[in-house]
Design an enzyme around this catalytic site. Structure first.
Site, PDB file in Angstrom:
ATOM      1  N   SER A  12      -6.506  39.950  24.738  1.00 62.26           N
ATOM      2  CA  SER A  12      -6.407  39.243  26.032  1.00 62.26           C
ATOM      3  C   SER A  12      -5.171  39.708  26.809  1.00 62.26           C
ATOM      4  CB  SER A  12      -6.407  37.721  25.837  1.00 62.26           C
ATOM      5  OG  SER A  12      -5.193  37.278  25.297  1.00 62.26           O
ATOM      6  N   HIS A 108       5.721  38.644  22.009  1.00 59.84           N
ATOM      7  CA  HIS A 108       5.696  37.789  20.815  1.00 59.84           C
ATOM      8  C   HIS A 108       5.551  36.336  21.262  1.00 59.84           C
ATOM      9  CE1 HIS A 108       6.383  36.671  16.669  1.00 59.84           C
ATOM     10  NE2 HIS A 108       7.182  35.719  17.113  1.00 59.84           N
ATOM     11  N   ASP A 144      10.660  41.995  15.446  1.00 59.59           N
ATOM     12  CA  ASP A 144      10.818  40.957  16.482  1.00 59.59           C
ATOM     13  C   ASP A 144      12.288  40.679  16.802  1.00 59.59           C
ATOM     14  OD1 ASP A 144       8.030  40.710  16.529  1.00 59.59           O
ATOM     15  OD2 ASP A 144       8.033  39.084  15.055  1.00 59.59           O
TER      16      ASP A 144
HETATM   17  C1  GAR Z   1      -0.665  37.115  21.184  1.00 58.19           C
HETATM   18  O1  GAR Z   1      -0.373  35.755  21.105  1.00 58.19           O
HETATM   19  C2  GAR Z   1       0.574  37.931  20.883  1.00 58.19           C
HETATM   20  O2  GAR Z   1       1.759  37.384  21.382  1.00 58.19           O
HETATM   21  C3  GAR Z   1       0.583  37.910  19.379  1.00 58.19           C
HETATM   22  O3  GAR Z   1      -0.760  38.081  19.023  1.00 58.19           O
HETATM   23  C4  GAR Z   1      -1.591  37.535  20.045  1.00 58.19           C
HETATM   24  C5  GAR Z   1      -2.561  38.611  20.482  1.00 58.19           C
HETATM   25  O4  GAR Z   1      -3.484  38.086  21.394  1.00 58.19           O
HETATM   26  N1  GAR Z   1       1.430  38.939  18.849  1.00 58.19           N
HETATM   27  C6  GAR Z   1       2.174  38.767  17.769  1.00 58.19           C
HETATM   28  O5  GAR Z   1       2.188  37.736  17.128  1.00 58.19           O
HETATM   29  C7  GAR Z   1       3.000  39.962  17.392  1.00 58.19           C
HETATM   30  N2  GAR Z   1       4.054  39.599  16.499  1.00 58.19           N
HETATM   31  P1  GAR Z   1      -4.353  39.070  22.271  1.00 58.19           P
HETATM   32  O6  GAR Z   1      -4.939  40.102  21.313  1.00 58.19           O
HETATM   33  O7  GAR Z   1      -5.403  38.191  22.872  1.00 58.19           O
HETATM   34  O8  GAR Z   1      -3.454  39.714  23.304  1.00 58.19           O
END
Ligand code: GAR
Length: 199
Positions: A12, A108, A144
């Site tokens: 997303s 993050h 991070d």
């Molecule tokens: C998001 O919330 C992003 O911040 C997190 O994974 C999700 C991916 O959502 N990333 C982490 O936790 C990295 N440490 P998405 O695939 O819908 O963008």
């Protein structure tokens, strides 16, 4: 400016970048999406947007080191100005960090340095914080932990579930990541003593 976006799953945040570029709210060219996961839903999003995809299947490699050799080769072929980790759920190794020093950013879902690593939103709820949010930061050799570019916060409500809080934070992520990319591309980010100043 040429950006390459690395994604592991739903995508997303990648979609928000694509939409912002299409709406001319973000003036970059997304030249490629790279994923470590052949089943990532983000692959469909990239196809729909006409953005080429490189799949480098993490589990097809005997070790992280060997996977990263192929990832670095793919990146070097693409010559990106900026690498964007948008839901990329792997640690970036030292060689890639050094090769693209201060040219890799990550989103993050917490207000770092609180709650690094996996399940940041669940960690936030478990700690009973009243404010949560997201962080865009430069990637360095620690997880991070690189210099923070910007953060956006949300309220945590008493009846929040992890899913509800995730959704509320995600809406802010979609704004924050494109904003940070634009600042980088406009040459407005200056790193000094691990702090990022917006010029
Ligand atoms: C998001 O919330 C992003 O911040 C997190 O994974 C999700 C991916 O959502 N990333 C982490 O936790 C990295 N440490 P998405 O695939 O819908 O963008």
């Amino acid at each position: 400016m040429r950006i390459v976006v690395l994604v592991s799953g739903r995508g997303s945040n990648f979609q928000a970048i694509v939409d912002n570029v299409a709406a001319k709210n973000l003036s970059v060219t997304c030249t490629q999406m790279i994923t470590d996961n052949p089943n990532a839903y983000a692959i469909h999003r990239a196809h729909n947007a006409g953005i080429p995809v490189t799949v480098i299947d993490y589990h097809a490699f005997p070790s992280r080191k060997e996977y990263e050799v192929d990832l670095l080769l793919a990146l070097d072929e693409l010559q990106p100005d900026l690498i964007v980790l948008a839901g990329y759920m792997r640690i970036i190794g030292k060689e890639i960090v050094l090769a693209y020093k201060e040219r890799i950013i990550n989103i993050h879902p917490s207000l770092l340095p609180s709650f690094p690593g996996l399940h940041a939103q669940a960690q936030a709820l478990a700690h009973g914080v009243k404010v949560a949010g997201c962080t865009v930061h430069f990637v360095d050799e620690e997880m991070d932990a690189g210099p923070i570019i910007l953060q956006r916060c949300v309220r945590v409500c008493d009846d929040d579930t992890v899913e509800v809080l995730e959704e509320r934070i995600l809406a802010e992520e979609h704004i924050a990541l494109s904003h940070a990319i634009q600042l980088f591309c406009d040459g407005k980010l200056k790193i000094c003593d691990r702090r990022v100043f917006i010029l």
